[in-house]
Design an enzyme around this catalytic site. Sequence first.
Site, PDB file in Angstrom:
ATOM      1  N   HIS A   1      18.972  14.946  12.577  1.00  0.00           N
ATOM      2  CA  HIS A   1      17.665  15.013  11.919  1.00  0.00           C
ATOM      3  C   HIS A   1      17.605  16.288  11.075  1.00  0.00           C
ATOM      4  O   HIS A   1      18.242  17.297  11.393  1.00  0.00           O
ATOM      5  CB  HIS A   1      16.583  15.043  13.008  1.00  0.00           C
ATOM      6  CG  HIS A   1      15.184  14.859  12.534  1.00  0.00           C
ATOM      7  ND1 HIS A   1      14.472  15.868  11.911  1.00  0.00           N
ATOM      8  CD2 HIS A   1      14.338  13.797  12.611  1.00  0.00           C
ATOM      9  CE1 HIS A   1      13.263  15.430  11.630  1.00  0.00           C
ATOM     10  NE2 HIS A   1      13.151  14.180  12.042  1.00  0.00           N
TER      11      HIS A   1
ATOM     12  N   ASP B   1      19.019  18.957  20.965  1.00  0.00           N
ATOM     13  CA  ASP B   1      17.763  18.376  20.508  1.00  0.00           C
ATOM     14  C   ASP B   1      17.497  17.141  21.364  1.00  0.00           C
ATOM     15  O   ASP B   1      18.126  16.101  21.199  1.00  0.00           O
ATOM     16  CB  ASP B   1      17.896  18.004  19.028  1.00  0.00           C
ATOM     17  CG  ASP B   1      16.692  17.229  18.496  1.00  0.00           C
ATOM     18  OD1 ASP B   1      15.788  16.890  19.288  1.00  0.00           O
ATOM     19  OD2 ASP B   1      16.676  16.939  17.284  1.00  0.00           O
TER      20      ASP B   1
ATOM     21  N   GLN C   1      14.607  12.631  21.144  1.00  0.00           N
ATOM     22  CA  GLN C   1      14.737  11.198  21.404  1.00  0.00           C
ATOM     23  C   GLN C   1      15.306  10.911  22.787  1.00  0.00           C
ATOM     24  O   GLN C   1      15.225   9.775  23.261  1.00  0.00           O
ATOM     25  CB  GLN C   1      15.646  10.549  20.348  1.00  0.00           C
ATOM     26  CG  GLN C   1      15.098  10.595  18.943  1.00  0.00           C
ATOM     27  CD  GLN C   1      13.861   9.733  18.759  1.00  0.00           C
ATOM     28  OE1 GLN C   1      13.620   8.795  19.508  1.00  0.00           O
ATOM     29  NE2 GLN C   1      13.057  10.072  17.764  1.00  0.00           N
TER      30      GLN C   1
ATOM     31  N   LYS D   1       6.717  12.282  21.521  1.00  0.00           N
ATOM     32  CA  LYS D   1       7.731  11.249  21.745  1.00  0.00           C
ATOM     33  C   LYS D   1       7.919  10.980  23.238  1.00  0.00           C
ATOM     34  O   LYS D   1       8.769  10.182  23.626  1.00  0.00           O
ATOM     35  CB  LYS D   1       9.053  11.657  21.097  1.00  0.00           C
ATOM     36  CG  LYS D   1       8.975  11.802  19.575  1.00  0.00           C
ATOM     37  CD  LYS D   1      10.315  12.159  18.980  1.00  0.00           C
ATOM     38  CE  LYS D   1      10.191  12.580  17.522  1.00  0.00           C
ATOM     39  NZ  LYS D   1       9.777  11.482  16.634  1.00  0.00           N
TER      40      LYS D   1
ATOM     41  N   CYS E   1      14.477  11.012   8.027  1.00  0.00           N
ATOM     42  CA  CYS E   1      14.793  12.455   8.047  1.00  0.00           C
ATOM     43  C   CYS E   1      16.259  12.693   8.384  1.00  0.00           C
ATOM     44  O   CYS E   1      16.611  13.661   9.058  1.00  0.00           O
ATOM     45  CB  CYS E   1      13.887  13.204   9.023  1.00  0.00           C
ATOM     46  SG  CYS E   1      12.163  13.250   8.516  1.00  0.00           S
TER      47      CYS E   1
END
Length: 409
Positions: free
Chosen positions: A125, A203, A206, A229, A367
């Site tokens: 991303h 990260d 997700q 999220k 993105c």
Amino acid sequence: MNKHFNVDLARADFPLLAQEVNGQPLVYLDNAATTQKPRAVIQALEHYYQMDNSNVHRGAHAVADRATRAFEAARSSVARFINAEQVEEVIWTRGTTESINLVAQTFGRMVLNEGDVVLVPVSEHHANIVPWQMVAQARGARVISIPLTPTCDIDLEAFDALLTQHSVKIVAVNQVSNALGTINPVADIIARAKAAGAAVLIDGAQGVAHSSVDVQTLGADFYVFSGHKLYGPTGIGVLWGKKDLLDAMPPYQGGGEMIETVSFDGTTYNQVPFKFEAGTPNIAGAIGLAAAIEYLEGVGIENAVAHEESLMHYLLDAVAEMTHVQRVGSPKRSVGIFSFLVPGTHPSDIGMLLDQQGVAIRTGHHCTQPLMQYLNAPGTARASLSFYNTRNDVDAFVQALDKACRLLV
């Protein structure tokens, strides 16, 4: 199917899902962009603003005390949820993007020097690319992309080669690709990076809603994610970092709360986590995130994951019969994200026609412009699943997509 999980009961907890869009029952398949909020989260926000609305930490009255206790209890909830060794390792931010920027502009400036390298997979991303580019430019370092295999998995052989060829100080990688759903082998990546002397940021934006996270076992130096999220509010996020690194890092922003003493002769700074939390924090957001975590734990993350996996298999079997639909990427392991193209059409046209039938998906580059350039694609259409989705949702998506293909192809 999981006999111990009732999707209809879970679905009833999410008010937004009961509406109609364009005269059709809403089929919400844009969960990778943001998840819906259960009543428990909405009620937690409402309760805070109705009963406990006050600033935290320094108030000399009962309402401020209640707000402070709820705010810090939320920090403890996050620490327990990701198995942080110390609650002070949990830093509140506005989201994954701010968390990565914080690490880049503090830790990155500490460790990067002329000629050093930050390694980032090509599938990342923008939020895990641009902050590193900014600090690398300031420090004379470089950001180099890790290529993918033909299945769109991270090429681990190429990764090993880059680790030996360059002075790699930081490896930043997503746990799950937001564009393709790829579950990256982060434990293996962390071990390889550590063996080469590099620090690692994961990260988890997700990944955190689709797996149990144990930051102590994982072994990364930093783990970041967003509340929205994870069925929580927007505008709240988490940076987890190892305590010794957080202690060594300089403040990211100046203002109230992050100080110990201030004078015009000089300022001394507060301890972590407060050193990185300048100004009035998103108190309601933190409380809402804690409510989301409690809700998800009540559902059982293993139940949620099993249901999502079952739905993904059902979806893939259904679209396999559709000759005009081309899946983008075929990773070894993935979450419920189906990224696809209909050759000869633009993804935005697909999205518009599905929306007219009440089906919400996302289209564009997600993105991840470097990834789309790598794949030579203008973007993709993306349907993303959550545990509150049903087989009926998948059927409605497939029917709407078939109709769109017959109109466009």
